[in-house]
Enzyme design. Structure first.
Site, short mmCIF file in Angstrom:
data_model
loop_
_atom_site.label_atom_id
_atom_site.label_comp_id
_atom_site.label_asym_id
_atom_site.label_seq_id
_atom_site.Cartn_x
_atom_site.Cartn_y
_atom_site.Cartn_z
N GLY A 363 0.84 -1.18 0.00
CA GLY A 363 0.00 0.00 0.00
C GLY A 363 0.88 1.23 0.00
O GLY A 363 2.04 1.20 -0.40
N PHE A 367 3.67 9.63 2.13
CA PHE A 367 5.12 9.47 2.24
C PHE A 367 5.69 8.63 1.10
O PHE A 367 6.85 8.78 0.73
CB PHE A 367 5.46 8.77 3.57
CG PHE A 367 4.74 7.48 3.75
CD1 PHE A 367 3.52 7.45 4.42
CD2 PHE A 367 5.23 6.30 3.22
CE1 PHE A 367 2.84 6.26 4.57
CE2 PHE A 367 4.55 5.11 3.36
CZ PHE A 367 3.35 5.10 4.03
N LYS A 384 8.85 0.90 4.66
CA LYS A 384 8.20 2.16 4.33
C LYS A 384 9.21 3.02 3.57
O LYS A 384 10.18 3.52 4.14
CB LYS A 384 7.76 2.84 5.63
CG LYS A 384 6.86 4.03 5.49
CD LYS A 384 6.43 4.47 6.89
CE LYS A 384 5.46 5.62 6.86
NZ LYS A 384 5.06 6.02 8.22
N ASP A 481 -3.55 11.01 13.46
CA ASP A 481 -4.04 10.28 12.29
C ASP A 481 -4.46 8.87 12.68
O ASP A 481 -4.13 7.90 12.00
CB ASP A 481 -2.96 10.24 11.19
CG ASP A 481 -3.56 9.95 9.82
OD1 ASP A 481 -4.78 10.13 9.65
OD2 ASP A 481 -2.81 9.53 8.92
#
Length: 673
Positions: A363, A367, A384, A481
């Site tokens: 996904g 960023f 990430k 968030d």
């Protein structure tokens, strides 16, 4: 004989009657005559289950280890299916049941020799494949021959055990491991042998194994040493640190090694092999000590550099500037190296993610993308990767590097390290095989797997994680968030809050701050944050309230509940609550499993958290107390119904889960009703 196993049916033998319960595949999809495959128990040695193709072994389960069949890691999903193994003088068998009786499930031996676990989906009236065995390349019987382990994540997958070498080096080089391995040094028996511990293993074929359920693991070792033909031993039952004894008296075959799970097997090797291994371990320890000393020196040097730079930074009247981290690219690298995070080399991360292939992509967000990977030691990771063109991602990265390494809680995701090399900047996390909460609750196929008991545990875990951020950690953190896609689920379905790129640190007794750069996700933002840029512990409480209602209902806050576009989940829940119809909010897939009082208490807490005025909302300490105790609670007031304006058809960034994340918009773009 049948090809299907239903809940409550047995696979095994009845010793008194001689009855053998087993599965037989169909000859073809249209011909129910007996096919060439069968699935049955083999009671010789230590009982285990075998898929046979005629008289040839195709797949072997491994024995029951007290919790599950050792060669079926899918049994780790024990929150969904309950497996029973019975072995006594009357019968030996295994059977399964579903904890949630609304889940209709069966196991089928299909014509190709695979066993399929299927669950029925009322939503689309079809059977869904939940898992299959054999499924990986190491599942086939004896893939790597004798005295070798098969590693599904390695290339090539076969590796000789410690103290062994390939029987046929040429075939081994050509990636044909079926000949297996042989000892490098002959066992000396009376002169002294020892054992090498192989972890996370599927036990070798127990056809010729001997079992003593009364012996301890130490007694098992002593007994094996006395017998010169004993080649390995292990615990028969892994519960309580291990009990009982399994000993092998011949060649070890069909060994599989997992990245986690499995159990320890102790392989007999010559004493000289153990000595060489001890020397190697000593050398590794020396290297580790030297590395730590150099790391401390480097850390102190970087810390000194950062302290000197910090003194040069001019103060600012903006609260937002005081609580964000601003560095140029050189400072970012120095800051990361000076943090508590290990550094990964780019080549290691690239190899783990198959060079960041699209097949490994999980996904992404503002960023950049997230990839699944596997390190050479079998550890699964989530990577990430900062997008080179994302200004938002760069700031998130800097913030997360220096923040999350300082946080430790069972309900927060664990970061393993980072990678900064050239233009590449990446964070490496532990991989969560069960992915994120939204992957379950917003999917018609998977949400039926979470009954109320499981969802309540997830709710409590998230609440405790947020409470830790607000109150119990050494820093006071506002997440900003909190949403379903930022809650990951580990193997035990324990929730782990993730993505701290937008999080902010509060000082001392500070209770709120404001910003002109509103970032977050539509549907989860409190009205004071969306309207005025004010964020606090109460804005996180609002997000938690939305998330709690979503877990109960199984739909997104911004989903469709009527023809009215302003009718979101909060409004829908509020209208039901006012009319004493709160139970109608409950996801239909778990109605039969829920506790009425517990569900209504959770709905009330959720509505208290989404009240329009921040001062009316409870703190997370109060939330945890109210969720965990049957106590008198305040009556919820009018909630805030946050909706989006259609601004000249300008849409915001949409992530893969369908949630809309604000990518640095003006606060005038949102309004509350």
């Amino acid at each position: 004989m049948t090809d299907t196993l239903l809940p409550g049916m047995k696979i095994g033998v009845n010793w008194r009657t001689g009855l053998d319960w087993y599965l037989t595949s169909w000859k073809s999809p249209d011909d129910p005559a007996c096919g060439e495959f069968s699935f049955r128990i083999d009671t010789r040695g230590m009982p285990q289950y075998i898929v046979w193709k005629g008289s040839e072994r195709v797949w072997r389960s491994g024995p029951w280890n007290g919790q599950r069949i050792s060669g079926v890691p899918q049994m780790n999903l024990h929150f969904i299916f309950n497996f029973h193994y019975i072995a006594n003088e009357n019968e030996t068998y295994v059977m399964f049941n579903a904890y949630n009786q609304s889940i209709i499930s069966r196991m089928v031996l299909i014509g190709s020799g695979k066993i399929h676990r299927l669950t029925w989906l009322d939503s689309n009236r079809r059977w869904n494949l939940f898992w299959e065995i054999p499924g990986e390349r190491c599942d086939g019987y004896g893939q790597c021959g004798t005295y070798a382990g098969c590693y599904a994540n390695h290339a090539p997958p076969c590796e000789c055990l410690h103290g062994f070498e390939p029987r046929s080096p040429q075939d081994w080089y050509l990636r044909d491991g079926t000949d297996g391995c042989v000892r490098r040094r002959v066992l000396e028996c009376e002169k002294g042998d020892g054992f090498f511990k192989l972890q996370h293993a599927k036990l070798p074929d127990t056809l010729h194994a001997r079992v003593d359920t009364r012996a301890s693991l130490k007694e098992c070792e002593d007994e094996c040493l006395k017998n010169c033909s004993c080649t390995a031993y292990s615990s028969a039952d892994i519960n309580g640190g291990g009990s009982g004894c399994v000993m092998w008296g011949g060649d070890l075959i069909d060994l599989q090694v997992y990245s986690d799970g499995g159990q320890d097997v102790y392989i007999r090797v010559a004493a000289s092999e153990l000595e060489s291994n001890r020397l190697l371990d000593k050398k590794k320890k020396m290297i580790l000590i030297i590395t730590i000393i150099l790391g401390v020196i480097l850390f102190a040097f970087c810390g000194c550099c950062l302290w000197r730079r910090k003194r040069k930074v001019q103060g600012s009247n903006s609260i937002e500037r005081n609580h964000r981290i601003f560095y140029d690219e050189n400072e970012l690298e120095e800051s990361t190296k000076g943090s508590e995070l290990p550094l990964f080399e780019l080549r290691v991360v690239a190899a783990a993610t198959n060079n960041f292939s699209s097949e490994n992509e999980l996904g992404g967000g503002g960023f950049g993308p997230v990839y699944k990977g596997k390190l050479m030691n079998g550890q699964e990771i989530a990577v990430k990767r900062l997008s080179k063109n994302s200004g938002q991602g760069s700031e998130e990265f800097k913030n997360e590097v220096l923040l999350i390494a300082k946080l430790q809680h069972r309900n927060l995701v664990k970061i393993m390290g980072c990678c900064i090399e050239g233009d590449e900047k990446m964070l490496i996390y532990e991989y969560m095989r069960n992915r994120s909460l939204d992957w379950f609750i917003f999917d018609d196929t998977r949400r039926v797997l979470l009954d109320w008991g499981q969802r309540f545990k997830i709710i409590m875990g998230i609440a405790r994680g947020v409470l830790y951020l607000h109150q119990d950690s050494r820093l006071r953190i506002i997440h900003r968030d909190l949403k379903a896609s930022n809650v990951l689920l580990d193997d035990e379905m324990i929730p782990r809050i993730s993505d701290f790129g937008l999080a902010r640190i509060f000082d001392g007794n500070q209770t709120e701050a404001n910003t002109t750069r509103v970032v977050g996700t539509y549907g989860y933002m409190s009205p004071e944050y969306a309207m005025d840029g004010l964020f606090s512990v109460k804005s996180d409480a609002f997000s938690f309230g939305v998330l709690l209602l979503e877990i109960i209902n199984g739909k997104r806050n911004n989903g469709c509940f009527s023809d009215d576009p302003s009718q979101n989940l909060i409004r829908y829940a509020w209208e039901l609550w006012k009319e004493d119809r709160g139970l109608e909010l409950v996801d239909s897939s778990m109605v039969s499993s829920c506790s009425t009082n517990e569900v209504l208490r959770c709905i009330q807490v959720g509505l208290l958290c989404v009240q329009e005025n921040a001062v009316d909302r409870p703190t997370m300490a109060s939330v945890v107390f109210m969720l965990d105790n049957d106590t008198v609670m305040p009556t919820p007031k009018q909630p805030a119904f946050c909706v989006r304006k259609n601004l000249n058809n300008k849409d915001s960034f949409t992530n893969r889960t369908g949630s809309h994340s604000i990518n640095e918009v003006s606060i005038t773009e949102l309004h509350a009703r």
